[in-house]
Design an enzyme around this catalytic site. Structure first.
Site, PDB file in Angstrom:
ATOM      1  N   CYS A   6       1.072  -1.536  -0.134  1.00 52.55           N
ATOM      2  CA  CYS A   6       0.348  -0.538   0.445  1.00 52.55           C
ATOM      3  C   CYS A   6       1.043   1.223  -0.086  1.00 52.55           C
ATOM      4  O   CYS A   6       2.070   1.352   1.033  1.00 52.55           O
ATOM      5  CB  CYS A   6      -0.732   0.123   1.144  1.00 52.55           C
ATOM      6  SG  CYS A   6      -1.788   1.674   1.577  1.00 52.55           S
ATOM      7  N   VAL A  47      -6.602   1.355   4.922  1.00 49.94           N
ATOM      8  CA  VAL A  47      -5.234   1.012   5.820  1.00 49.94           C
ATOM      9  C   VAL A  47      -4.035   2.230   5.331  1.00 49.94           C
ATOM     10  O   VAL A  47      -4.719   3.186   3.920  1.00 49.94           O
ATOM     11  CB  VAL A  47      -3.889  -0.045   5.933  1.00 49.94           C
ATOM     12  CG1 VAL A  47      -4.464  -1.162   6.144  1.00 49.94           C
ATOM     13  CG2 VAL A  47      -3.632  -0.437   4.474  1.00 49.94           C
ATOM     14  N   SER A  59      -4.177   8.408   5.860  1.00 47.98           N
ATOM     15  CA  SER A  59      -1.812   8.886   5.620  1.00 47.98           C
ATOM     16  C   SER A  59      -1.563  10.734   5.515  1.00 47.98           C
ATOM     17  O   SER A  59      -0.860  11.091   6.502  1.00 47.98           O
ATOM     18  CB  SER A  59      -1.736   7.936   4.631  1.00 47.98           C
ATOM     19  OG  SER A  59      -2.204   8.918   3.297  1.00 47.98           O
TER      20      SER A  59
END
Length: 173
Positions: A6, A47, A59
């Site tokens: 990712c 995530v 993020s």
């Protein structure tokens, strides 16, 4: 929560390395997301997620939090206007690169080459970290030939241990 493939997680891994922070990492299989991840970050269980006494997904938000919480070494410039411009670049990620990157990956119509050609880089480490995971993956996983200016920028960034580690990780996938 982290997943090696990712690029959003890569942003956070790079910031943590730049800040010299050690965290407990829980690796997530993105093809089989656990229920607890869906509960931490509903509805999609994306995530990365920082669970540090409170739950913080996304993020770009995690990057900003870590920069505020651990200001040294600074990833944002000292000048307030330059700091704002760095945040603006991160805010416009999808428009500047992400949308076309993912379209290219799916085989849909895109202008990834044009986006890479015009990509604003080298203004701040904060913004560079926000973009570099996709540039690495475009080059090393998708076989995209980078414009010379972007290849030179990436080559320079690869001297940083945090970026070199991400390049090594991507090449091992």
């Amino acid at each position: 929560m982290d997943a090696a493939r990712c690029p959003y997680c890569a942003r956070v891994r790079i910031v943590l390395a730049e800040k010299g922070l050690d965290v407990e990492t829980v690796v997530v299989d993105l093809s089989d997301r656990p229920q607890w991840l869906l509960e931490l970050n509903p509805p999609h269980g994306r995530v990365p997620v920082l669970d540090n006494g409170f739950t913080l997904p996304e993020s770009d938000v995690i990057m900003a939090y870590l920069e505020e919480r651990h200001p040294e070494p600074a990833l944002l410039p000292d000048n307030p206007a330059e700091r704002a411009l760095a945040r603006l670049l991160v805010s416009r990620f999808d428009e500047n690169l992400g949308g076309d990157y993912y379209a290219f990956r799916r085989g849909d119509r895109n202008d990834l080459a044009g986006k890479l050609e015009s990509l604003e880089v080298g203004q701040s480490l904060f913004a560079d970290v926000a973009y570099v995971p996709w540039v690495i993956r475009a080059r090393d996983m998708l076989g995209v030939e980078l414009p010379e200016r972007i290849a030179d920028w990436l080559h320079e960034l690869e001297r940083r241990p945090s970026i070199a580690a991400e390049v090594a990780l991507v090449r091992s996938l």
